[in-house]
Design a protein around this motif. Structure first.
Motif, PDB file in Angstrom:
ATOM      1  N   ARG A   1       0.943  -1.095  -0.034  1.00  0.00           N
ATOM      2  CA  ARG A   1      -0.093  -0.041  -0.276  1.00  0.00           C
ATOM      3  C   ARG A   1       1.397   1.194  -0.101  1.00  0.00           C
ATOM      4  O   ARG A   1       2.221   1.132   0.781  1.00  0.00           O
ATOM      5  N   GLY A   2       0.681   2.209  -0.279  1.00  0.00           N
ATOM      6  CA  GLY A   2       1.075   3.459  -0.377  1.00  0.00           C
ATOM      7  C   GLY A   2       1.448   4.280  -1.846  1.00  0.00           C
ATOM      8  O   GLY A   2       0.991   3.147  -2.848  1.00  0.00           O
ATOM      9  N   THR A   3       1.899   5.476  -1.938  1.00  0.00           N
ATOM     10  CA  THR A   3       2.158   6.384  -3.512  1.00  0.00           C
ATOM     11  C   THR A   3       3.246   6.415  -3.409  1.00  0.00           C
ATOM     12  O   THR A   3       4.518   6.923  -2.408  1.00  0.00           O
ATOM     13  N   PHE A   4       3.817   6.241  -4.253  1.00  0.00           N
ATOM     14  CA  PHE A   4       5.238   6.703  -4.346  1.00  0.00           C
ATOM     15  C   PHE A   4       5.625   7.554  -5.841  1.00  0.00           C
ATOM     16  O   PHE A   4       5.037   6.598  -7.320  1.00  0.00           O
ATOM     17  N   ASP A   5       6.690   7.870  -5.790  1.00  0.00           N
ATOM     18  CA  ASP A   5       7.274   8.934  -6.924  1.00  0.00           C
ATOM     19  C   ASP A   5       8.348   8.490  -8.230  1.00  0.00           C
ATOM     20  O   ASP A   5       9.102   7.935  -7.071  1.00  0.00           O
ATOM     21  N   ILE A   6       8.415   8.650  -8.990  1.00  0.00           N
ATOM     22  CA  ILE A   6      10.003   7.971  -9.302  1.00  0.00           C
ATOM     23  C   ILE A   6      10.231   8.527 -10.081  1.00  0.00           C
ATOM     24  O   ILE A   6       9.590   9.907 -11.330  1.00  0.00           O
ATOM     25  N   PHE A   7      11.241   9.471  -9.806  1.00  0.00           N
ATOM     26  CA  PHE A   7      12.380  10.532 -10.659  1.00  0.00           C
ATOM     27  C   PHE A   7      13.711  10.289 -10.895  1.00  0.00           C
ATOM     28  O   PHE A   7      14.072   9.186 -10.657  1.00  0.00           O
ATOM     29  N   MET A   8      13.980  10.471 -11.844  1.00  0.00           N
ATOM     30  CA  MET A   8      15.120  10.254 -12.711  1.00  0.00           C
ATOM     31  C   MET A   8      16.329  11.427 -12.541  1.00  0.00           C
ATOM     32  O   MET A   8      15.194  12.711 -13.522  1.00  0.00           O
TER      33      MET A   8
ATOM     34  N   GLU B   1      16.271  16.598 -12.610  1.00  0.00           N
ATOM     35  CA  GLU B   1      15.768  15.420 -12.003  1.00  0.00           C
ATOM     36  C   GLU B   1      14.555  15.521 -12.198  1.00  0.00           C
ATOM     37  O   GLU B   1      13.966  17.225 -12.037  1.00  0.00           O
ATOM     38  N   LYS B   2      14.232  15.312 -13.000  1.00  0.00           N
ATOM     39  CA  LYS B   2      12.759  14.974 -13.373  1.00  0.00           C
ATOM     40  C   LYS B   2      11.701  13.655 -13.148  1.00  0.00           C
ATOM     41  O   LYS B   2      12.261  13.046 -12.381  1.00  0.00           O
ATOM     42  N   MET B   3      10.420  14.018 -12.516  1.00  0.00           N
ATOM     43  CA  MET B   3       9.623  12.441 -12.157  1.00  0.00           C
ATOM     44  C   MET B   3       9.169  12.462 -13.796  1.00  0.00           C
ATOM     45  O   MET B   3       8.722  12.559 -14.234  1.00  0.00           O
ATOM     46  N   VAL B   4       9.460  10.690 -13.539  1.00  0.00           N
ATOM     47  CA  VAL B   4       8.828  10.112 -14.820  1.00  0.00           C
ATOM     48  C   VAL B   4       7.580   9.090 -14.976  1.00  0.00           C
ATOM     49  O   VAL B   4       7.252   8.959 -15.709  1.00  0.00           O
ATOM     50  N   GLY B   5       7.429   8.650 -13.176  1.00  0.00           N
ATOM     51  CA  GLY B   5       6.363   8.222 -13.203  1.00  0.00           C
ATOM     52  C   GLY B   5       5.793   7.956 -11.904  1.00  0.00           C
ATOM     53  O   GLY B   5       6.222   8.782 -10.842  1.00  0.00           O
ATOM     54  N   CYS B   6       4.543   6.874 -11.072  1.00  0.00           N
ATOM     55  CA  CYS B   6       3.978   6.818  -9.186  1.00  0.00           C
ATOM     56  C   CYS B   6       3.849   5.448  -9.760  1.00  0.00           C
ATOM     57  O   CYS B   6       3.730   4.691 -10.390  1.00  0.00           O
TER      58      CYS B   6
ATOM     59  N   THR C   1      24.121  -3.289 -11.615  1.00  0.00           N
ATOM     60  CA  THR C   1      24.069  -1.362 -12.003  1.00  0.00           C
ATOM     61  C   THR C   1      23.814  -1.384 -11.212  1.00  0.00           C
ATOM     62  O   THR C   1      22.730  -1.320 -10.250  1.00  0.00           O
ATOM     63  N   PRO C   2      23.992   0.516 -11.194  1.00  0.00           N
ATOM     64  CA  PRO C   2      23.423   1.123  -9.922  1.00  0.00           C
ATOM     65  C   PRO C   2      21.638   1.259 -10.519  1.00  0.00           C
ATOM     66  O   PRO C   2      21.714   1.393 -11.596  1.00  0.00           O
ATOM     67  N   ARG C   3      21.887   1.959  -9.182  1.00  0.00           N
ATOM     68  CA  ARG C   3      19.704   1.974  -8.978  1.00  0.00           C
ATOM     69  C   ARG C   3      19.989   2.980 -10.690  1.00  0.00           C
ATOM     70  O   ARG C   3      20.434   4.332 -10.506  1.00  0.00           O
ATOM     71  N   ALA C   4      18.932   2.480 -11.258  1.00  0.00           N
ATOM     72  CA  ALA C   4      18.137   3.535 -12.796  1.00  0.00           C
ATOM     73  C   ALA C   4      17.674   4.937 -12.494  1.00  0.00           C
ATOM     74  O   ALA C   4      17.179   5.656 -13.022  1.00  0.00           O
ATOM     75  N   ALA C   5      16.546   5.186 -10.746  1.00  0.00           N
ATOM     76  CA  ALA C   5      16.352   5.846 -10.535  1.00  0.00           C
ATOM     77  C   ALA C   5      15.666   6.826  -9.296  1.00  0.00           C
ATOM     78  O   ALA C   5      16.671   5.116  -8.345  1.00  0.00           O
ATOM     79  N   THR C   6      15.670   7.314  -8.404  1.00  0.00           N
ATOM     80  CA  THR C   6      14.964   7.531  -7.701  1.00  0.00           C
ATOM     81  C   THR C   6      12.823   7.329  -7.263  1.00  0.00           C
ATOM     82  O   THR C   6      12.235   8.125  -8.209  1.00  0.00           O
ATOM     83  N   ILE C   7      12.819   6.788  -6.019  1.00  0.00           N
ATOM     84  CA  ILE C   7      11.763   6.608  -5.451  1.00  0.00           C
ATOM     85  C   ILE C   7      11.647   7.083  -3.937  1.00  0.00           C
ATOM     86  O   ILE C   7      12.372   6.515  -3.257  1.00  0.00           O
ATOM     87  N   THR C   8      10.656   7.894  -4.013  1.00  0.00           N
ATOM     88  CA  THR C   8      10.417   8.647  -2.802  1.00  0.00           C
ATOM     89  C   THR C   8       8.618   8.024  -2.445  1.00  0.00           C
ATOM     90  O   THR C   8       7.708   8.265  -3.640  1.00  0.00           O
ATOM     91  N   ALA C   9       8.484   7.911  -1.171  1.00  0.00           N
ATOM     92  CA  ALA C   9       7.192   7.951  -0.517  1.00  0.00           C
ATOM     93  C   ALA C   9       6.209   9.142  -0.827  1.00  0.00           C
ATOM     94  O   ALA C   9       7.148   9.896  -0.193  1.00  0.00           O
TER      95      ALA C   9
END
Length: 322
Positions: free
Chosen positions: A100-107, A113-118, A134-142
């Protein structure tokens, strides 16, 4: 209030030293060298975990024993608003399934840094860094309080990566023949194989329904799929009838246009006889098939021509797509 599992592993969320240079050959790995990871869970936790994992495509091809081992190894993590679950360029320690919960994806692209999805209360993330070292391709925040189920890197590689190696051998030659994917590099096509799941349908079974929200893209592995669209019988008779507009056979794909345009399905799809399809979820579709987007957009014009021929006038496919 839910009980939060405290797994007997210390500092599992602290960033570790680089692992990206490690070689991993699934065919040579001896899974008996390390004991299986088992983290105790209550019956209530197990039930919630099974429900969260029910539609995760990476798990669809696992044998029952493998799936049981995955569930045994997973542990629960609560998260708060603004918390960074993973950060771009970090090494990957865990694969995450959203309960459960919502999360934003940033690259971060060219320093910006741009939000590319959720993600909205379902889905999974974090597999690419574990699959390919490989290193993480994106940042994901709650963006809300939430709950995640986490699978450690060792178990993920032992079970999921080995399973995907088998799948690669099975689908490699087939994927190379698909015209849609000719614009992808070999390494990109292999990543597509890694996120595909095979699903079987019986004669007459509906695969997608007109008007539904789009969450998957389909490639026909075997059999035929009938694509239909509803239309009014006559101007005076508003009752709708379903009209066949296309047939897809082995190697052809459907369901992409609604994903390209972010609209609901404008057509339905039914199995003709026994059918097997390779299925890709919307997050993987957006992440991996960007280079194929021009081909898919050209299909919009092709479908428009088909509708004109069938109905005598065009339907605004940009507004609603299959």
């Amino acid at each position: 209030m839910r009980n939060t599992l405290t797994a007997p592993i210390i500092n599992r969320f602290i960033r570790r030293a680089s692992v990206c240079a490690e070689a991993f050959n699934p065919d040579e790995d001896d899974e008996d060298k390390e004991p299986l990871v088992t983290r105790p869970k209550t019956d209530e936790q197990r039930q919630r975990l099974q429900e969260a994992c029910r539609d995760i495509l990476l798990f669809k091809n696992l044998e029952p024993e493998e799936m049981s081992q995955v569930l045994d190894a997973m542990f629960e993590k609560s998260c708060t608003i603004g918390e960074h679950i993973i950060d771009q360029d970090d090494d990957g320690d865990n694969f995450y399934v959203i309960e459960r919960g919502t999360f934003d994806i940033f690259m971060r692209v060219d320093g910006t840094e741009k939000m590319v999805g959720c993600y909205d209360n379902k889905g999974s993330f974090g597999e690419l860094a574990l699959m390919y070292n490989t290193p993480r391709a994106a940042t994901i925040t709650a963006t809300s309080p939430g709950a995640l189920w986490c699978l450690d890197r060792l178990t993920f590689r032992r079970i999921i990566v080995k399973n995907n190696a088998k799948k690669r051998r099975l689908y490699e030659a087939f994927i190379e023949t698909l015209p849609l994917l000719t614009s992808l590099e070999l390494s990109e096509r292999m990543k597509v194989v890694d996120v595909l799941s095979s699903k079987a349908y019986s004669d007459g079974q509906q695969i997608i329904a007109q008007g539904d929200l789009a969450d998957c893209f389909y490639i026909v592995e075997s059999g035929q799929v009938r694509i239909t669209m509803k239309r009014s019988r006559t101007k005076k008779d508003p009752e709708e009838e379903e009209v066949d507009i296309a047939t897809c056979s082995r190697g052809q794909h459907f369901g992409e246009l609604a994903l390209v345009t972010n609209k609901s399905r404008a057509a339905s799809a039914y199995a003709v006889g026994s059918v097997k399809c390779l299925v890709m979820d919307v997050q993987a579709f957006e992440r991996l098939l960007g280079p194929c987007m021009d081909i898919m957009k050209r299909n919009i014009a092709n479908y428009e021509e088909q509708l004109v021929a069938l109905f005598g006038s065009g339907t605004d496919i940009e507004e609603q797509n299959a």
